[in-house]
Design a protein around this motif. Sequence first.
Motif, mmCIF file in Angstrom:
data_model
loop_
_atom_site.group_PDB
_atom_site.id
_atom_site.type_symbol
_atom_site.label_atom_id
_atom_site.label_comp_id
_atom_site.label_asym_id
_atom_site.label_seq_id
_atom_site.Cartn_x
_atom_site.Cartn_y
_atom_site.Cartn_z
ATOM 1 N N GLU A 1 68.421 53.898 63.484
ATOM 2 C CA GLU A 1 68.750 55.323 63.620
ATOM 3 C C GLU A 1 67.493 56.139 63.961
ATOM 4 O OE1 GLU A 1 72.531 55.920 60.596
ATOM 5 O OE2 GLU A 1 70.506 55.679 59.737
ATOM 6 N N PHE A 2 66.374 55.753 63.362
ATOM 7 C CA PHE A 2 65.123 56.456 63.658
ATOM 8 C C PHE A 2 64.714 56.247 65.109
ATOM 9 C CE2 PHE A 2 60.464 56.042 63.974
ATOM 10 C CZ PHE A 2 60.108 57.374 63.775
ATOM 11 N N GLN A 3 64.818 55.000 65.579
ATOM 12 C CA GLN A 3 64.441 54.710 66.960
ATOM 13 C C GLN A 3 65.370 55.402 67.955
ATOM 14 O OE1 GLN A 3 64.475 50.417 66.961
ATOM 15 N NE2 GLN A 3 62.287 50.272 66.317
ATOM 16 N N GLN A 4 66.650 55.519 67.626
ATOM 17 C CA GLN A 4 67.579 56.217 68.513
ATOM 18 C C GLN A 4 67.222 57.706 68.617
ATOM 19 O OE1 GLN A 4 70.165 54.829 70.368
ATOM 20 N NE2 GLN A 4 70.147 56.907 71.277
ATOM 21 N N ALA A 5 66.865 58.304 67.485
ATOM 22 C CA ALA A 5 66.464 59.717 67.509
ATOM 23 C C ALA A 5 65.192 59.908 68.323
ATOM 24 C CB ALA A 5 66.255 60.212 66.086
ATOM 25 N N GLU A 6 64.294 58.942 68.218
ATOM 26 C CA GLU A 6 63.047 59.027 69.000
ATOM 27 C C GLU A 6 63.329 58.907 70.491
ATOM 28 O OE1 GLU A 6 58.550 57.158 68.633
ATOM 29 O OE2 GLU A 6 60.274 55.897 68.163
ATOM 30 N N ALA A 7 64.255 58.035 70.894
ATOM 31 C CA ALA A 7 64.612 57.875 72.298
ATOM 32 C C ALA A 7 65.310 59.130 72.828
ATOM 33 C CB ALA A 7 65.496 56.647 72.472
ATOM 34 N N ASP A 8 66.188 59.705 72.023
ATOM 35 C CA ASP A 8 66.882 60.932 72.446
ATOM 36 C C ASP A 8 65.887 62.076 72.675
ATOM 37 O OD1 ASP A 8 69.249 59.602 72.252
ATOM 38 O OD2 ASP A 8 69.771 60.397 70.253
ATOM 39 N N LEU A 9 64.849 62.145 71.836
ATOM 40 C CA LEU A 9 63.838 63.181 71.997
ATOM 41 C C LEU A 9 63.067 62.985 73.310
ATOM 42 C CD1 LEU A 9 62.153 65.552 70.994
ATOM 43 C CD2 LEU A 9 60.751 63.928 69.694
ATOM 44 N N GLY A 10 62.728 61.748 73.641
ATOM 45 C CA GLY A 10 62.009 61.476 74.885
ATOM 46 C C GLY A 10 62.835 61.847 76.107
ATOM 47 N N ALA A 11 64.154 61.516 76.056
ATOM 48 C CA ALA A 11 65.018 61.854 77.185
ATOM 49 C C ALA A 11 65.153 63.363 77.352
ATOM 50 C CB ALA A 11 66.381 61.205 76.976
ATOM 51 N N ALA A 12 65.266 64.082 76.236
ATOM 52 C CA ALA A 12 65.389 65.536 76.291
ATOM 53 C C ALA A 12 64.119 66.170 76.861
ATOM 54 C CB ALA A 12 65.688 66.092 74.913
ATOM 55 N N ARG A 13 62.979 65.653 76.487
ATOM 56 C CA ARG A 13 61.726 66.172 77.025
ATOM 57 C C ARG A 13 61.619 65.922 78.520
ATOM 58 N NH1 ARG A 13 57.436 64.169 72.339
ATOM 59 N NH2 ARG A 13 57.743 65.957 70.908
ATOM 60 N N SER A 14 61.981 64.759 78.979
ATOM 61 C CA SER A 14 61.927 64.417 80.393
ATOM 62 C C SER A 14 62.844 65.321 81.213
ATOM 63 C CB SER A 14 62.301 62.950 80.587
ATOM 64 O OG SER A 14 62.299 62.606 81.955
ATOM 65 N N GLU A 15 64.070 65.566 80.686
ATOM 66 C CA GLU A 15 65.008 66.429 81.400
ATOM 67 C C GLU A 15 64.490 67.862 81.494
ATOM 68 O OE1 GLU A 15 69.756 67.709 81.176
ATOM 69 O OE2 GLU A 15 68.667 67.095 79.361
ATOM 70 N N ALA A 16 63.916 68.350 80.404
ATOM 71 C CA ALA A 16 63.395 69.719 80.402
ATOM 72 C C ALA A 16 62.237 69.865 81.388
ATOM 73 C CB ALA A 16 62.953 70.106 78.994
ATOM 74 N N GLU A 17 61.355 68.880 81.462
ATOM 75 C CA GLU A 17 60.235 68.934 82.392
ATOM 76 C C GLU A 17 60.726 68.889 83.836
ATOM 77 O OE1 GLU A 17 57.031 69.430 82.014
ATOM 78 O OE2 GLU A 17 57.261 69.709 79.854
ATOM 79 N N GLN A 18 61.720 68.058 84.113
ATOM 80 C CA GLN A 18 62.262 67.948 85.470
ATOM 81 C C GLN A 18 62.876 69.276 85.916
ATOM 82 O OE1 GLN A 18 65.209 64.908 85.891
ATOM 83 N NE2 GLN A 18 65.578 65.324 88.073
ATOM 84 N N LEU A 19 63.660 69.887 85.041
ATOM 85 C CA LEU A 19 64.302 71.154 85.401
ATOM 86 C C LEU A 19 63.288 72.303 85.452
ATOM 87 C CD1 LEU A 19 67.632 70.805 83.402
ATOM 88 C CD2 LEU A 19 67.299 70.660 85.876
#
Length: 442
Positions: free
Chosen positions: A213-231
Motif C-alpha cells: 500500500e505504501f509503494q502504491q501511494a508512492e507510485a501514484d504521487l510520482g504519476a501525479a507529479r509527472s502529469e502536473a509538470e507536463q500540463l
Amino acid sequence: MKTYTHTHLLLVALCTVALIALPGAPVQAAGDDHDDHAGHGHENEAKGAAPAADPHAGHGHDEEIDPTAFCKEHQLFEREDALCQAGLIAALQPGQGLKVRLASTEVAAKAGIKTAKPQSMSTAAGVMLTGRSEFNRNRLARLTAVGGGVVRRANGEVGQRVTKGELLAEIASPEGAAARGQHGSAVARLAQAEAAFAREKDLFGKGISSRLEFQQAEADLGAARSEAEQLRAQLAGYGVAESGGSQSRLRAPLAGVIVEKHVAVGDVVAPGTPLYTIADPESLWIALALPETRVGQAVVGASVEARFDGLPGSLFRGRIVSVGAALDERSRTLQAVAEIKNPGGKLKAGMFGQVKLLTAAAGESLVVPAAAVQSIDQGSYVFVRQAADLFEVRRVEVGAKEQGLVTILFGLAPHDEVVVAQGFALKSEVLKARLGASCADH
C-alpha cells in the motif's frame, strides 16, 4: 576754349615759386585740405605724449608669449589658447595642438557637433567582393500563434525596439483555456496524491499499513507529479499564466527590433499564423559570393572589412562564419556568410557594399570620416573633444583617402573623441580669431 597768353603763364609760374620759397609753408595739392599725417599722433610725439594702447597687448600676437599669461575669459593659459594665439596654429607639428574654449557647455550641442572615436582598419591585402547585408538568423525570431482565437492586444510597431520578455500580443484562445483547466485539475490531483502518500508513509511506519500500500501511494504521487509538470509545460507553450486570466500571451524571446508585424486587435488567427518577426540589429550577416578562383581564400574565421555607399565614413569589421559546400551551378560562385558588429543599428538589412576579404596578416591604422579632417594653411587638423565646452585643434598627418575614410598616420590615439560633424563651426572660430576677432568676441 579760353586762350592763355605768355604773360598769364609767366605770372602763374612766379606765384608758384613764391609759395615754395616761403619758409615753413606746407605744400599741398590744389583743392586738397587733408593733412596726409593727420591722426598719426605726431603732435603727441612732439609733446612727449605716450602712444595709444594696443587692444591686443598682453596676448603676445607679435611678441614672445609669456608662459605665465592666463586668459580669464577662456580659463586657459595663453600659450595653449587657440583663440588668443591663433597665429601659432600653422607652426604646430603632427600630434601637437591648441585648445578652443566655447562660451558654454550647451554651444556644442546646439551647433550639432558630434564626436566619435577613430576606427581601426587593417592594412593587409585582400580580395574585394560585393556583399549584401541581412539579418543574423541566429538572432532572429519569427513568432506565430500557438493556438487559434481572437486577438485582444497587439503591441508595438515595425521599427520599434523591444526587450526580452516584453508582452507583444494577447489572444483569447480556446486551446489555452482548455490547457489551463487541465493543468488546474492536475494540480488538484497532485495535492491529493501528496496527502495520500504522507498518510500511507505514517501508517507504514507504525506497522499498520502494508509495504504494498505504501509503494502504491508512492507510485501514484510520482504519476501525479509527472502529469502536473507536463500540463504546466503545455500551459507555458500557449503563453497562459498558471494564475489569473486564461488568455494566451505572446512575449518577445529576445531583445531587438520589430521588423514585421502581421496582426491587429480583433483578428481571428489560427494556430501557426505568423504574427511578428523580431531581429537583433546589433549583429548582421553579410552574404558573399566568391568567384571560383577565390574559393580557397574563404575559410571560417577569416577577417573581413565592409563599407557601404549609403554610410560614407563607416567601417564594419567581422569574420566569416560559414562557407558553402558547393558552387552555384549557374553563377559558378561559392556562397559564404560573414558576421559583423553593427553598433547602434545604423547599417540596415538589404544594403549592398564592398567587402574586403583579408588574405594576409598586417598591421592596423586609424581612420576617420573625411568630414573630420579640416584644412588650415594647407595643413591637416582635427578637433578632439576634451570636455563639453573644450576642444583641441590638433595637427595630424594623413594618408590615403578611400570611400569617405581618411587614414591618420600620426597624431591620433584610439581613445580620442574626434569631431566628425560640424567641425567647420570650430574651424570658423579659429579663423575669426586670426582675423583679430579674438577674446572680446568669443
